[in-house]
Every structure is written in C-alpha cells, then in structure tokens.
Design a protein around this motif. Structure first.
Motif, PDB file in Angstrom:
ATOM      1  N   VAL A   4       0.708  -1.157   0.094  1.00  0.00           N
ATOM      2  CA  VAL A   4      -0.065  -0.084   0.118  1.00  0.00           C
ATOM      3  C   VAL A   4       0.920   1.242  -0.108  1.00  0.00           C
ATOM      4  O   VAL A   4       1.848   1.348   0.675  1.00  0.00           O
ATOM      5  CB  VAL A   4      -1.058  -0.036   1.245  1.00  0.00           C
ATOM      6  N   CYS A   5       0.429   2.174  -0.804  1.00  0.00           N
ATOM      7  CA  CYS A   5       1.171   3.354  -0.999  1.00  0.00           C
ATOM      8  C   CYS A   5       1.232   4.233   0.393  1.00  0.00           C
ATOM      9  O   CYS A   5      -0.077   4.484   0.820  1.00  0.00           O
ATOM     10  CB  CYS A   5       0.594   4.301  -1.899  1.00  0.00           C
ATOM     11  N   GLY A   6       2.328   4.498   0.878  1.00  0.00           N
ATOM     12  CA  GLY A   6       2.150   5.265   2.370  1.00  0.00           C
ATOM     13  C   GLY A   6       2.431   6.786   2.217  1.00  0.00           C
ATOM     14  O   GLY A   6       2.392   7.294   1.010  1.00  0.00           O
ATOM     15  N   PRO A   7       2.694   7.336   3.097  1.00  0.00           N
ATOM     16  CA  PRO A   7       2.748   8.902   2.982  1.00  0.00           C
ATOM     17  C   PRO A   7       3.944   9.493   2.656  1.00  0.00           C
ATOM     18  O   PRO A   7       4.990   8.845   2.645  1.00  0.00           O
ATOM     19  CB  PRO A   7       2.486   9.161   4.657  1.00  0.00           C
ATOM     20  N   THR A   8       4.017  10.624   2.128  1.00  0.00           N
ATOM     21  CA  THR A   8       5.064  11.821   2.047  1.00  0.00           C
ATOM     22  C   THR A   8       5.104  12.468   3.250  1.00  0.00           C
ATOM     23  O   THR A   8       4.590  13.100   3.540  1.00  0.00           O
ATOM     24  CB  THR A   8       4.903  12.510   0.496  1.00  0.00           C
TER      25      THR A   8
HETATM   26  P1  AMP Z   1      -0.025  11.332   0.106  1.00  0.00           P
HETATM   27  O1  AMP Z   1       0.894  11.561   1.280  1.00  0.00           O
HETATM   28  O2  AMP Z   1      -0.745  12.317  -0.354  1.00  0.00           O
HETATM   29  O3  AMP Z   1       0.728  10.416  -0.886  1.00  0.00           O
HETATM   30  O4  AMP Z   1      -1.178  10.326   0.541  1.00  0.00           O
HETATM   31  C1  AMP Z   1      -1.125   9.128   1.286  1.00  0.00           C
HETATM   32  C2  AMP Z   1      -2.127   8.041   1.257  1.00  0.00           C
HETATM   33  O5  AMP Z   1      -3.305   8.518   1.508  1.00  0.00           O
HETATM   34  C3  AMP Z   1      -2.523   7.879  -0.365  1.00  0.00           C
HETATM   35  O6  AMP Z   1      -2.857   6.469  -0.357  1.00  0.00           O
HETATM   36  C4  AMP Z   1      -3.643   8.681  -0.573  1.00  0.00           C
HETATM   37  O7  AMP Z   1      -4.254   7.998  -1.628  1.00  0.00           O
HETATM   38  C5  AMP Z   1      -4.449   8.703   0.674  1.00  0.00           C
HETATM   39  N1  AMP Z   1      -5.331   9.840   0.679  1.00  0.00           N
HETATM   40  C6  AMP Z   1      -5.053  11.400   0.622  1.00  0.00           C
HETATM   41  N2  AMP Z   1      -6.047  11.985   0.799  1.00  0.00           N
HETATM   42  C7  AMP Z   1      -7.029  11.097   1.108  1.00  0.00           C
HETATM   43  C8  AMP Z   1      -8.447  11.394   1.423  1.00  0.00           C
HETATM   44  N3  AMP Z   1      -9.236  12.560   1.514  1.00  0.00           N
HETATM   45  N4  AMP Z   1      -9.241  10.401   1.646  1.00  0.00           N
HETATM   46  C9  AMP Z   1      -8.878   9.164   1.769  1.00  0.00           C
HETATM   47  N5  AMP Z   1      -7.421   8.732   1.420  1.00  0.00           N
HETATM   48  C10 AMP Z   1      -6.510   9.707   1.260  1.00  0.00           C
END
Ligand code: AMP
Length: 476
Positions: free
Chosen positions: A27-31
C-alpha cells in the motif's frame, strides 16, 4: 470465499492469491513532510483491517507500506526551515509511525524509499537497457510511454488525454511524449543526491565535484514503489492498494515500469482503492487546507472512536467528516463497550441458550467482511447481536456457554477491527461517591432522593445505568 472489487477489471472477483495462502500486499504510504490527516488515515486503517482480516482467515500476509522520505515537497519545506531534508523527513516519519501505533495500525512493515536507492537504480538501468527509458541531459531519466501500449489499463485513461498525466516536477519540453514521467531526477543544488553508478549517498548538492557527475540524483515519483516491491515480492504480486487519487497516474506508472522491466503481466493481480474522506463535499487534503491531522484528533478522541468512524462507511463510498459523525462513532463505541462491561460482570448461571443466535451473528459478520470488506454490514451484525441479547444479559439469564461464545465473538471481531476499548477512562471520585450515595438511597427505597442524585450526576456529564450486577457509569 473472499470477494473484492478489482480496479483492474472493475469487477467483484474471488480472491485467489498467486501462491495459495501466501499473500504479498503493498500500500502506498505517506510523503513525510508534515503530519498526516484523517483522510490519509482512512486509507491506512482500511488496509490495516484488510491485512488483519486476511490473516484471520488463514492467509500468510506479507504487508509492506513504503514511506516516501525523498520528494520535492520535503526538500522545499526543509530548505525553508534551513534543515537537512533527510532529517526533516525522519522527524515526520517518526511522528507518522507513532500516530499509526496509537491508532492501532499494527499490520504493515514500513520501508523507506531512501533505504532502497540501489534497487531504484537497478530498475532504472534495466528500463534504460531495454529502451523503455531515455535521458534528458541536465534534467533526468524519463520513462518513454510510447514503448508501453498498455498504459491506461488500470484507469481507462491514456497519457495523452489527461492533464494530470503530466506532473509538475516532470515537466520538460524535451520529453518524447506528453505523459512521460521521470524515474530518476538529476541532482540540482540543494538536493539530497546519490551516485547513480554506486548507489552511494553523496549528501546535499553543494556544487562540489562529487555532484558534477551528470547522473547523480534522486528517484522520480513512482519508481520507489516498484523498486521496493520487486525486492521483497518479485516482479508479480497479489494485492496493491491506495487512495483513489493514486490510480492515475501513479499506479499506471508503476504498472508501466514493472511490466516493462520484467516483461511479465500482470504486475499486480488485485488493485484496491479507497474513496475519499471528504469535508463539506471536498476531498480532505493538505493543499485545500480543509484537514484535521490524526495527531490532533487522537488528543480528543480515543483510537477506537476514530477507527469506528473510519470504518463506518463502505470503503468505495466517500466518507463525510464532521463533529456529528465523530459523535455518532463515540456513541457506537460506547454501546459496544457497555455491553462488554456487562458481559464481564454478569453471573454465569442463567438458563437461556443464545448459542445459535450468536453463531448466526458471527456468520453474518464474516459474510459481510468476505463480501468486499463491507464494514457497515459487519458492524450492523455486531449491533444486532447486542440488541438481541442485551435483555437476557441484563437479567442475568444467559447460560455459561452463551456468555463464553459471546465473549469469543467480540474478541474475534475486535482482533480485526480494533474498535472495543480495553481500558475505560477513570470515573472521577466525586461521581463514584454520588453513585454510592444514590445506591444507599435506592436500597432504603428513597426514590426521590436517588433520582435527584441521578440528575446531579447527569449534570456533571455522566449517566448511570442500573443493572442486575450494580450501577454502570458512562460519560455522556
Ligand atoms: P499522500 O501522502 O498524499 O501520498 O497520501 C497518502 C495516502 O493517503 C495515499 O494512499 C492517498 O491516496 C491517501 N489519501 C490522501 N487523501 C485522502 C483522502 N481525503 N481520503 C482518503 N485517502 C486519502
């Protein structure tokens, strides 16, 4: 049999992993440039429950989540604060892991992008060798989308048609195709940089000779994920997840990279995407400023309430964020908790046999989870059972095996969902004293006085419920 909606086919399919009961899941995690918000947590809690449920169903799940600790946003923020970008990322990565732990997200193993630079370079080199990638001098190494006709098979979109195919950082008028994306960015001043030949970290680019080598740089946006999964899972694996915003172009790019590098398809058998958490009809996001961080919400709400809230809607439908929805979740968790408390205190010598009823509730719960992780239905199965057995419990009429079965059922559901508080908040001494005083009045049948004290307790924000085994206190 578990069924799930596969984004790749847009169909609900039976879950049949490539290798029997073994499941490789990513699963793609956070930046990590800031605190994460509750929208991010929706995706992370959902997949935490997916992994736990698959394990509960007997699968051997290897669940990896990446942490993007090198990225434009990190570099920009760190430069503004005058700190080292990798140290800056480490700070927010630690906060993220701590928040996840507090939220009960315990199933993934985290892998940092910067710990996998040699794997990134190896994949970039393979794509160069196979002519799927090309170099733009002074800019970076780009994936050539004209070499991958399957681009768009996940999202149903193509490189040419979508504006967001061209991400800001990958903009260059020297690209061969509009949607081509960088897989390696050549080092600019101020960038943390790695030697492309050796994978060795060079430090921050300060224009010293070490950086003069044209290929020194850092990974592009999409390549870290496929480099990490290829290392731990090989070129093909079972399940890939993320929020729905990642379908295009991020996940399309992953498919293009890995299927081109290995020549094997499909790269991933099942793709699962979570709908957005929304705030007043808009996706919750950092850039819109309409977010609440997990960190601040955890200070106000117990983790069980936040998890209940995040699991209260179907993962393929948008979930509304509001005080009202959080309060409803609080009430839901309290209802389950009260029931558990009664269950812990009840005698075990009743005559009523509710075993069949409990087994039916359990089957309903499992069927709902098997059916594309239908949490609302699974939660309803728990509440129906609570409603149907509550009277017998309060009257102390359930038999021993029914009580044990009920305890087992709740334990089983909670090992997957994590929504039942194990420790209750402490009831203040002044409330306990009032409850005792009220009990004394009740024993001597002074109902009026007892009622006055109940009102006093309620004014102080607590309610008291009389049960066969004594009064139960709860915050209102
Ligand atoms: P990011 O750090 O922005 O890449 O986001 C990390 C993870 O959270 C990714 O899998 C995104 O798709 C998910 N994500 C970001 N914003 C939302 C949201 N409002 N609702 C659900 N998932 C989200």
């Amino acid at each position: 049999m578990i069924k799930l909606t596969n984004t790749l086919t847009s169909k609900k399919e039976s879950f049949e992993p490539i290798n029997g009961k073994k499941v490789n899941m990513f699963v793609c995690g956070p930046t990590v440039y800031d605190y994460i918000h509750i929208g991010n947590a929706r995706t992370f809690v959902f997949f935490d429950v997916v992994a736990k449920y698959l394990r509960h169903r007997g699968y051997d799940v290897n669940y990896i989540q990446n942490i993007t600790d090198i990225d434009n946003k990190i570099i920009d923020r760190a430069q503004k604060e005058g700190v080292d970008p990798l140290e800056y990322a480490k700070k927010y990565s630690d906060i993220f892991k701590e928040d996840m732990k507090t939220l009960g997200v315990t199933s993934p193993e985290y892998k940092n992008a910067t710990d996998h630079i040699p794997e990134v370079i190896k994949q970039v080199q393979t794509l160069l060798d196979k002519n799927n990638a090309y170099i733009i001098e002074g800019d970076g190494i780009y994936f050539d989308l004209s070499t991958f006709p399957d681009y768009g098979k996940l999202s149903g979109r193509t490189a040419g048609m979508a504006d967001d195919a061209v991400s800001r950082i990958d903009d260059s008028d020297k690209k061969r195709n509009r949607g081509d994306f960088a897989i390696w960015k050549f080092s600019q001043e101020g960038d943390p940089s790695w030697n492309f030949e050796t994978g060795k970290y060079l430090g921050i680019n300060n224009s010293r000779p070490a950086f003069a080598k044209a290929t020194a740089g850092r990974p592009g946006w999409h390549i870290e994920d496929t480099a990490i999964t290829e290392k731990y899972f090989g070129p093909q694996y079972d399940l890939h997840g993320g929020g729905q915003d990642l379908i295009f172009p991020h996940h399309e790019a992953e498919i293009a990279q890995q299927e081109s590098a290995s020549g094997l398809a499909p790269f991933v058998k099942y793709w699962l995407h979570v709908a957005f958490l929304i705030n007043k009809d808009e996706k919750m996001s950092k850039s819109k400023g309409n977010f609440k961080t997990v960190h601040e919400l955890l200070e106000k709400y117990p983790k069980e309430v936040l998890r209940f809230y995040l699991l209260s809607g179907h993962y393929r439908s948008p979930l509304e964020f509001s005080d009202k929805t959080l309060r409803q979740s609080e009430a839901g968790v309290s209802r389950i908790y009260e029931f558990v408390q009664k269950l812990n205190l009840t005698g075990e010598n009743g005559a009523d046999n509710a075993e069949k009823q409990i087994e039916k509730g359990r089957q309903t719960f499992l069927e709902a989870m098997d059916d594309n992780f239908n949490f609302p239905k699974a939660l309803a199965a728990i509440f129906d059972l609570i409603r149907d057995t509550n009277n017998a419990l309060v009257n102390n009429s359930l038999n021993k095996t029914s009580i044990e079965k009920m305890r087992d059922f709740l334990k089983e559901t909670d090992s997957v969902l994590g929504i039942i508080p194990t420790k209750k908040e402490k009831i203040p001494d002044e409330i306990l004293e009032l409850v005792e005083k009220r009990e004394n009045y009740r024993k001597s049948q002074k109902w009026e006085e007892a009622d006055k004290i109940r009102a006093q307790i309620e004014e102080m924000g607590y309610k008291v419920e009389d049960t066969i085994y004594g009064p139960l206190m709860e915050r209102t």
